[in-house]
Motif scaffolding. Structure first.
Motif, short mmCIF file in Angstrom:
data_model
loop_
_atom_site.label_atom_id
_atom_site.label_comp_id
_atom_site.label_asym_id
_atom_site.label_seq_id
_atom_site.Cartn_x
_atom_site.Cartn_y
_atom_site.Cartn_z
N THR A 154 1.97 62.31 25.78
CA THR A 154 3.12 63.18 25.61
C THR A 154 3.75 63.43 26.96
N PHE A 155 5.07 63.49 26.99
CA PHE A 155 5.77 63.71 28.24
C PHE A 155 6.09 65.18 28.43
N ALA A 156 5.58 66.06 27.59
CA ALA A 156 5.83 67.49 27.73
C ALA A 156 4.92 68.11 28.77
N VAL A 157 3.84 67.42 29.12
CA VAL A 157 2.92 67.92 30.15
C VAL A 157 2.60 66.81 31.12
N ALA A 158 2.18 67.19 32.30
CA ALA A 158 1.79 66.21 33.32
C ALA A 158 0.46 65.59 32.92
N PRO A 159 0.09 64.47 33.55
CA PRO A 159 -1.18 63.81 33.20
C PRO A 159 -2.39 64.73 33.29
N ASP A 160 -2.35 65.74 34.18
CA ASP A 160 -3.49 66.63 34.33
C ASP A 160 -3.29 67.93 33.54
N ILE A 188 17.79 66.61 33.37
CA ILE A 188 16.81 67.62 33.00
C ILE A 188 16.11 67.19 31.71
N VAL A 189 16.88 66.74 30.76
CA VAL A 189 16.32 66.32 29.47
C VAL A 189 15.36 65.15 29.65
N ARG A 190 15.71 64.19 30.52
CA ARG A 190 14.84 63.04 30.74
C ARG A 190 13.50 63.45 31.35
N ALA A 191 13.50 64.54 32.12
CA ALA A 191 12.24 65.03 32.69
C ALA A 191 11.34 65.63 31.62
N ASN A 192 11.92 65.99 30.47
CA ASN A 192 11.19 66.56 29.33
C ASN A 192 10.34 67.76 29.75
N PRO A 193 10.95 68.74 30.38
CA PRO A 193 10.18 69.88 30.87
C PRO A 193 9.89 70.90 29.78
N SER A 194 8.84 71.67 29.96
CA SER A 194 8.59 72.81 29.08
C SER A 194 9.21 74.07 29.68
N ILE A 195 9.54 74.02 30.97
CA ILE A 195 10.20 75.14 31.66
C ILE A 195 11.30 74.58 32.54
N ALA A 244 20.98 74.06 24.01
CA ALA A 244 21.13 73.12 22.90
C ALA A 244 20.36 71.83 23.17
N ALA A 245 20.34 71.41 24.44
CA ALA A 245 19.64 70.17 24.80
C ALA A 245 18.13 70.34 24.80
N LEU A 246 17.66 71.55 25.12
CA LEU A 246 16.22 71.83 25.18
C LEU A 246 15.92 73.13 24.43
N PRO A 247 15.99 73.07 23.11
CA PRO A 247 15.86 74.30 22.32
C PRO A 247 14.51 74.98 22.44
N ASN A 248 13.47 74.25 22.81
CA ASN A 248 12.13 74.84 22.86
C ASN A 248 11.64 75.13 24.27
N ALA A 249 12.45 74.79 25.26
CA ALA A 249 12.03 75.02 26.64
C ALA A 249 12.23 76.48 27.04
N LYS A 250 11.40 76.94 27.96
CA LYS A 250 11.60 78.26 28.55
C LYS A 250 12.54 78.09 29.73
N ILE A 251 13.61 78.87 29.75
CA ILE A 251 14.61 78.77 30.81
C ILE A 251 14.55 80.02 31.67
N LEU A 252 14.38 79.83 32.97
CA LEU A 252 14.36 80.93 33.94
C LEU A 252 15.59 80.79 34.83
N ALA A 253 16.43 81.80 34.86
CA ALA A 253 17.65 81.77 35.66
C ALA A 253 17.53 82.79 36.79
N THR A 254 17.50 82.32 38.02
CA THR A 254 17.40 83.26 39.14
C THR A 254 18.79 83.76 39.52
N SER A 255 18.83 84.93 40.08
CA SER A 255 20.09 85.50 40.52
C SER A 255 20.62 84.72 41.72
N PRO A 256 21.93 84.49 41.79
CA PRO A 256 22.51 83.83 42.96
C PRO A 256 22.23 84.64 44.22
#
Length: 255
Positions: free
Chosen positions: A59-65, A136-143, A171-183
């Motif tokens: 699975t590409f949702a997690v790293a090998p470890d 971002i989508v190609r990286a398949n991140p969970s966060i 919309a592209a990553l409906p299940n990912a956790k998104i963290l937005a830092t303040s500028p």
């Protein structure tokens, strides 16, 4: 044995040739049938292995470890301009602290609506945050951690564009956790455009169920954390960013 060069019986060579060609063809067909059977057997074994371990096995949702993959999106601060190495950038420092596999998609000179070029990122074109979404989508991140905004300044329509970015990212990553830092700004007093952008990012993040991280101004009144260009942090400055973001993440964690 027939004599291929005999001139006494012209039909002998023809008869011999037909008989031997026939036997040769039968032999070739037998070999082909055996080879086909072997291939079929191998394919059968391959199908059984595929049935036993569904494809794809990894699975590409997690790293090998088994560390979660986390994509960082941002400008030169995220990319780490001014740091002594990638290991000293704040995404790398946060990844080490949180146990994340980091994919750093930061590009110098970019923002929510601002793109960069040779003078900023060293490439002919570096995309806006919105244009980075396919990467971002190609990286398949969970966060996904989004950090930036200072390069956008007081550009017209910034609020709407920030909102569009977060909606498309969700919309592209409906299940990912998104963290937005303040500028953020550097060691000097922040301009009004940063205060405005902070509000835009907060509103847009909350509208799509992302987590807004108010990290303050890690470099405020600390010229010792800023490099000779007066803009980009030194290693100690990036460490201050990492601490601020890690603290903000901890503050939003559910007890």
């Amino acid at each position: 044995m027939p004599s291929w060069g005999s001139s006494n019986d012209p039909n002998r060579f023809t008869d011999w040739f037909h008989r031997n060609v026939k036997y040769a063809l039968i032999g070739l067909l037998a070999v082909a049938a055996g080879a086909f059977g072997l291939v079929a057997l191998q394919l059968g074994n391959s199908t059984q292995a595929t049935d036993a371990i569904p494809w794809p096995a990894a699975t590409f949702a997690v790293a090998p470890d088994d560390r979660p993959i986390v994509a960082f999106v941002g400008d030169s601060y995220t990319a780490g301009t001014g740091s002594s190495s990638q290991a000293k950038t704040f995404p790398a420092l946060i990844g080490a602290e949180q146990g994340w596999e980091v994919v750093n998609l930061g590009r110098a000179g970019t923002g929510y609506v601002t793109s960069g070029g040779q003078a900023e990122c060293g490439l002919d074109y570096c995309p806006t945050f919105r244009e980075v979404i396919p990467e971002i989508v190609r990286a398949n991140p969970s966060i996904v951690v989004v950090s930036g905004g200072r390069n956008d300044g007081a550009v017209a329509g910034l609020a709407e564009n920030v909102m569009t970015f977060y909606r498309e990212l969700r919309a592209a990553l409906p299940n990912a956790k998104i963290l937005a830092t303040s500028p953020t700004w550097d060691d000097e007093a922040e301009p009004q455009s940063i205060a405005d952008a902070r509000g835009y990012v907060r509103s847009a993040a909350e509208a799509v169920g992302a987590t807004f991280l108010d990290i303050g101004e890690p470099l405020a009144n600390r010229p010792d954390l800023v490099g000779p260009d007066g803009i980009h942090p030194l290693d100690a400055g990036y460490a201050a960013f990492a601490t601020a973001i890690n603290n903000a993440i901890a503050a939003t964690a559910t007890p």
